[in-house]
Structures are given as C-alpha cells and as structure tokens.
Motif scaffolding. Structure first.
Motif, PDB file in Angstrom:
ATOM      1  N   MET A   1      33.550 -13.389  -8.473  1.00 29.78           N
ATOM      2  CA  MET A   1      33.771 -14.787  -8.238  1.00 29.78           C
ATOM      3  C   MET A   1      32.440 -15.528  -8.318  1.00 29.78           C
ATOM      4  SD  MET A   1      36.477 -14.981  -5.184  1.00 29.78           S
ATOM      5  CE  MET A   1      37.369 -13.505  -4.850  1.00 29.78           C
ATOM      6  N   VAL A   2      32.531 -16.750  -8.698  1.00 32.60           N
ATOM      7  CA  VAL A   2      31.343 -17.595  -8.758  1.00 32.60           C
ATOM      8  C   VAL A   2      31.512 -18.748  -7.787  1.00 32.60           C
ATOM      9  CG1 VAL A   2      30.815 -17.005 -11.150  1.00 32.60           C
ATOM     10  CG2 VAL A   2      32.237 -18.971 -10.674  1.00 32.60           C
ATOM     11  N   PRO A   3      30.413 -19.283  -7.289  1.00 30.24           N
ATOM     12  CA  PRO A   3      30.513 -20.441  -6.396  1.00 30.24           C
ATOM     13  C   PRO A   3      31.154 -21.634  -7.104  1.00 30.24           C
ATOM     14  CG  PRO A   3      28.323 -19.465  -6.307  1.00 30.24           C
ATOM     15  CD  PRO A   3      29.056 -18.806  -7.436  1.00 30.24           C
ATOM     16  N   ALA A   4      31.941 -22.387  -6.387  1.00 31.89           N
ATOM     17  CA  ALA A   4      32.624 -23.551  -6.961  1.00 31.89           C
ATOM     18  C   ALA A   4      31.634 -24.608  -7.439  1.00 31.89           C
ATOM     19  CB  ALA A   4      33.572 -24.153  -5.927  1.00 31.89           C
ATOM     20  N   SER A   5      30.436 -24.602  -6.884  1.00 32.09           N
ATOM     21  CA  SER A   5      29.438 -25.604  -7.259  1.00 32.09           C
ATOM     22  C   SER A   5      28.754 -25.311  -8.594  1.00 32.09           C
ATOM     23  CB  SER A   5      28.371 -25.693  -6.165  1.00 32.09           C
ATOM     24  OG  SER A   5      27.713 -24.450  -6.034  1.00 32.09           O
ATOM     25  N   TRP A   6      28.956 -24.109  -9.167  1.00 34.20           N
ATOM     26  CA  TRP A   6      28.315 -23.765 -10.442  1.00 34.20           C
ATOM     27  C   TRP A   6      28.864 -24.607 -11.577  1.00 34.20           C
ATOM     28  CZ3 TRP A   6      27.313 -17.889 -11.441  1.00 34.20           C
ATOM     29  CH2 TRP A   6      26.448 -17.409 -10.468  1.00 34.20           C
ATOM     30  N   LEU A   8      29.629 -25.300 -15.711  1.00 33.89           N
ATOM     31  CA  LEU A   8      30.173 -24.460 -16.767  1.00 33.89           C
ATOM     32  C   LEU A   8      29.057 -23.660 -17.433  1.00 33.89           C
ATOM     33  CD1 LEU A   8      32.522 -23.512 -18.495  1.00 33.89           C
ATOM     34  CD2 LEU A   8      32.163 -25.517 -19.947  1.00 33.89           C
ATOM     35  N   ARG A   9      27.926 -24.292 -17.640  1.00 36.92           N
ATOM     36  CA  ARG A   9      26.791 -23.604 -18.263  1.00 36.92           C
ATOM     37  C   ARG A   9      26.351 -22.405 -17.426  1.00 36.92           C
ATOM     38  NH1 ARG A   9      21.069 -26.185 -20.308  1.00 36.92           N
ATOM     39  NH2 ARG A   9      20.290 -24.237 -21.123  1.00 36.92           N
ATOM     40  N   GLU A  10      26.282 -22.576 -16.111  1.00 35.92           N
ATOM     41  CA  GLU A  10      25.892 -21.473 -15.234  1.00 35.92           C
ATOM     42  C   GLU A  10      26.926 -20.344 -15.285  1.00 35.92           C
ATOM     43  OE1 GLU A  10      23.400 -23.542 -11.644  1.00 35.92           O
ATOM     44  OE2 GLU A  10      25.562 -23.971 -11.767  1.00 35.92           O
ATOM     45  N   ARG A  11      28.198 -20.691 -15.353  1.00 31.66           N
ATOM     46  CA  ARG A  11      29.245 -19.673 -15.444  1.00 31.66           C
ATOM     47  C   ARG A  11      29.161 -18.902 -16.755  1.00 31.66           C
ATOM     48  NH1 ARG A  11      34.204 -21.572 -12.074  1.00 31.66           N
ATOM     49  NH2 ARG A  11      33.212 -23.145 -10.798  1.00 31.66           N
ATOM     50  N   LYS A  12      28.930 -19.596 -17.848  1.00 30.95           N
ATOM     51  CA  LYS A  12      28.812 -18.946 -19.156  1.00 30.95           C
ATOM     52  C   LYS A  12      27.578 -18.056 -19.214  1.00 30.95           C
ATOM     53  CE  LYS A  12      32.453 -20.444 -21.158  1.00 30.95           C
ATOM     54  NZ  LYS A  12      33.524 -19.509 -21.463  1.00 30.95           N
ATOM     55  N   GLN A  13      26.485 -18.477 -18.599  1.00 31.18           N
ATOM     56  CA  GLN A  13      25.265 -17.672 -18.570  1.00 31.18           C
ATOM     57  C   GLN A  13      25.519 -16.348 -17.866  1.00 31.18           C
ATOM     58  OE1 GLN A  13      22.424 -18.289 -20.086  1.00 31.18           O
ATOM     59  NE2 GLN A  13      21.397 -16.482 -19.307  1.00 31.18           N
ATOM     60  N   ARG A  14      26.273 -16.368 -16.788  1.00 27.18           N
ATOM     61  CA  ARG A  14      26.562 -15.146 -16.042  1.00 27.18           C
ATOM     62  C   ARG A  14      27.363 -14.169 -16.883  1.00 27.18           C
ATOM     63  NH1 ARG A  14      30.156 -14.142 -10.659  1.00 27.18           N
ATOM     64  NH2 ARG A  14      31.699 -13.424 -12.118  1.00 27.18           N
TER      65      ARG A  14
END
Length: 93
Positions: A1-6, A8-14
C-alpha cells in the motif's frame, strides 16, 4: 500500500523497483512476514521497503516487494533466500 498523500508520479516511481516471488508457501502470510509491527528477517535480508501478498482467483499466491532503488532490487534478484519455516529456497524475479 502507498500513502494516500502520494502523487501519481510517486506511485509510478515505486513500481519501477519491484520483484516478485511466485507460488509462495502457504505459511508465508502477513502474520509471518510482519511480526510485532516489524518486518521479519526474510524481508530485512532482501531489503524490501514494502510488500504485499496477492492471491489469484485460482488460489495461486505471490509476494510482491518494493525496493528503494535499482541497486537494492538487483541485490535481491541475485541473492537466494530461504523462508525459515520450511527452508525452501525462494527466488525473486
């Protein structure tokens, strides 16, 4: 899971730095991987910063791990790991 505050760019980087173990043992569960709010030795050795277990509609299970960078991901891919309860070697791909 990722923090809701991330973003889209941060999610794609992960997503760039991830590895998978297919057909994980039945005794590999959230409870055995995360003990007393800490990652178990298996996760510490591979260097995963986060993980999730996915089960398909056909009952097959896999472990997805996310890593901080490419070097950590490569190290996990190149290092054989053993899950303690059954001693079976598991390989990241």
């Amino acid at each position: 899971m990722v923090p809701a505050s991330w973003t889209l760019r941060e999610r794609k980087q992960r997503e760039k730095f991830q590895a998978v173990i297919h057909d994980i043992p039945e005794d590999m569960t959230m409870a055995t991987l995360w003990i007393d709010r800490k990652p178990c030795e298996f996760l510490m050795k591979c260097g995963a910063s986060s993980f999730k277990i996915i089960q398909t509609s056909k009952g097959r299970r896999k472990l997805v791990a996310y890593f901080e960078n490419w070097e950590t991901t490569l190290r996990a891919l190149d290092t054989p790991q053993f899950f303690v309860p059954d001693g079976k070697e598991l390989k990241w791909c």
